[in-house]
Design a protein around this motif. Structure first.
Motif, mmCIF file in Angstrom:
data_model
loop_
_atom_site.group_PDB
_atom_site.id
_atom_site.type_symbol
_atom_site.label_atom_id
_atom_site.label_comp_id
_atom_site.label_asym_id
_atom_site.label_seq_id
_atom_site.Cartn_x
_atom_site.Cartn_y
_atom_site.Cartn_z
ATOM 1 N N ASN A 32 -53.925 34.721 -42.706
ATOM 2 C CA ASN A 32 -53.497 33.241 -42.926
ATOM 3 C C ASN A 32 -52.611 32.442 -41.771
ATOM 4 O O ASN A 32 -51.887 33.388 -41.349
ATOM 5 N N GLU A 33 -53.222 31.305 -41.485
ATOM 6 C CA GLU A 33 -52.282 30.670 -40.403
ATOM 7 C C GLU A 33 -50.784 30.834 -40.433
ATOM 8 O O GLU A 33 -50.124 30.801 -39.702
ATOM 9 N N GLN A 56 -47.799 30.984 -37.934
ATOM 10 C CA GLN A 56 -46.659 29.855 -38.020
ATOM 11 C C GLN A 56 -45.264 30.343 -38.214
ATOM 12 O O GLN A 56 -44.220 30.071 -37.653
ATOM 13 N N TYR A 83 -48.381 29.592 -29.614
ATOM 14 C CA TYR A 83 -48.555 28.802 -30.956
ATOM 15 C C TYR A 83 -47.483 27.707 -31.248
ATOM 16 O O TYR A 83 -47.657 26.554 -31.491
ATOM 17 N N ASP A 126 -53.699 28.042 -32.463
ATOM 18 C CA ASP A 126 -54.071 29.257 -31.823
ATOM 19 C C ASP A 126 -55.104 29.148 -30.782
ATOM 20 O O ASP A 126 -56.375 28.490 -31.224
ATOM 21 N N LYS A 132 -58.654 30.618 -31.518
ATOM 22 C CA LYS A 132 -59.312 29.975 -33.002
ATOM 23 C C LYS A 132 -59.761 28.474 -32.579
ATOM 24 O O LYS A 132 -59.978 28.147 -33.738
#
Length: 454
Positions: A90-91, A95, A138, A144, A147
């Protein structure tokens, strides 16, 4: 060294005692076994990043803690696990990494336990630098690059000039850190470094695809830029050509170690005439004397260059689609295997079919389907049950005088399974004759004759 060490087992057991499934799985993914982290452990950690009740800082800290180990195997696998979660998790995991001031401080890492430790330590230092740069990128752009949406309406193709000139150098830094891994086919000698190389290979494809689209956008805007912007843009394009050569060498290594040729994109370089046209345009803005060139020839050169770079972008897209299709087929195969396993488990369960010797079977082979009587259930209030209950209590008063005996002296059971003290039998009222023969079949005409026979 092969297999899980005693330290691995003790550490995993400690986390089992404390009830931390995440930390336990991190330990299992980063054991001393000289092989890449196992898929089942990586899949579990990916699932954890998608669960809102999982503490992401705790997960990250568990991985950071494993990088303090003295073994190159444990440290390398910790970096691989982190990279895997950055790509497929998961992002919010990325983060959190981007929000930290420091990540991996492994610039001086060295495992002196053996020759292999010396060799692998070099790649650990390079790999950790790339992961740090990936997190910094990021933090700077809030997405990203590997992505990001691509295509005509993608992020890099729709940026304005100012933002584009600030963003492309960030991609360049991340690309430099990746290519600085600088491994050749002869150095990919074990499952650990091979797992890291595969992740870097996939990142290189997606990262360069975003880089390529940024350059296309830059070229389309170049002849409308101001002088300072043109100077920056020309420098960016020259660096792009250098990195295209380096990425080609990196992809050759991937081909040498057995990666399918269809998974490796084709890189098409822009014609050399484009660089000359860009330099002449900048020189004209600076007031220098240049060769005369028509707008038509300049437009033709630009069109050819954009077309070449666009074909490279299409090659990257095809590789991406192929990988997605392979992942989809793998997931379908996994679900099919789970379904078959479930069916086998169900088929192995004991059957409840009856046989001729079964207690619930009948002579005719049919099953008695009458409902069983629950002796411990609360009596229902149906008419039949009430009538049966009242009949039993009526019979109590009828039988009690007959079964009691004055000479026995034994207590008599009541309707509630209790016992009362001996009582003399009640005498019938005067003039009342009890027909005991009709009740017990005894030849008696009254209570006196019954006592005489007893």
């Amino acid at each position: 060294m092969s297999g899980q060490s005693i330290t691995d087992r003790i550490t995993a057991a400690q986390h089992s005692v404390t009830g931390s499934a995440v930390s336990k799985t991190v330990c299992k993914a980063t054991t001393h076994e000289i092989m890449g982290p196992k898929k089942k452990h990586l899949d579990y950690l990916i699932h954890c990043t998608n669960e809102m009740n999982v503490n992401i800082p705790q997960l990250a800290d568990s991985l950071f803690e494993r990088t303090t180990n003295t073994s190159w195997v444990v440290v390398f696998k910790s970096l691989i696990t982190t990279h895997h979660l950055m790509v497929y998790g998961n992002e919010r995991f990325v983060q959190y990494l981007a929000s930290r001031n420091t990540l991996f401080n492994l610039s001086n890492f060295l495992d002196k336990s053996g020759l292999q430790g010396y060799d692998m330590s070099t790649f650990i230092r390079r790999y950790s630098r790339y992961l740090n740069e990936k997190a910094v990128s990021y933090r700077q752009v809030a997405f990203d690059f590997t992505k990001v949406k691509r295509g005509v309406d993608g992020v890099m193709r729709t940026m304005n000039t100012e933002k584009l000139l600030k963003t492309i150098p960030i991609i360049q830094n991340q690309m430099d850190a990746l290519l600085d891994f600088n491994v050749n086919a002869n150095e990919l000698t074990n499952g650990v470094i091979n797992a890291a190389f595969m992740l870097l290979f996939k990142d290189s494809i997606r990262l360069f695809a975003a880089y390529n689209e940024g350059i296309i956008n830059l070229l389309e805007k170049y002849f409308d830029m101001k002088k300072t912007q043109c100077k920056e843009g020309l420098d960016i394009y020259k660096k792009f050509l250098t990195r295209m050569t380096r990425i080609s060498e990196f992809l050759k290594v991937a081909e040498q170690v057995g990666i399918d040729r269809g998974d490796i994109p084709d890189l098409s370089q822009a014609p050399s005439s484009l660089l000359e046209a860009l330099e002449q345009h900048l020189a004209s803005l600076e007031g220098k004397k240049v060769k005369d060139s028509t707008a038509a020839s300049r437009a033709s050169t630009l069109s050819n260059a954009v077309s070449s770079l666009a074909s490279t972008g299409m090659s990257f897209t095809k590789v991406d689609e192929r990988e997605k299709q392979a992942a989809l087929e793998e997931e379908q195969a996994r679900l099919k295997a789970l379904k078959e396993q479930r069916l086998k488990e169900l088929s192995k369960r004991p059957s409840f079919a009856t046989t001729d010797t079964s207690p619930i079977s009948t002579t005719g082979g049919t099953i008695n389907t009458a409902p069983a009587i629950d002796l411990f259930s609360t009596p229902s209030c149906s008419n039949g049950a009430v009538k049966m209950e009242s009949d039993l209590f009526d019979l109590q008063s009828t039988f009690q005088p007959a079964v009691q005996s004055a000479s026995s002296g034994l207590p008599v059971a009541t309707a509630w399974a209790g016992y009362s003290s001996p009582q003399p039998p009640p005498q019938p009222p005067a003039g009342l004759q009890v027909d005991f023969e009709s009740v017990f079949g005894a030849k008696a005409t009254g209570s006196n004759s019954l006592n005489a026979e007893g």
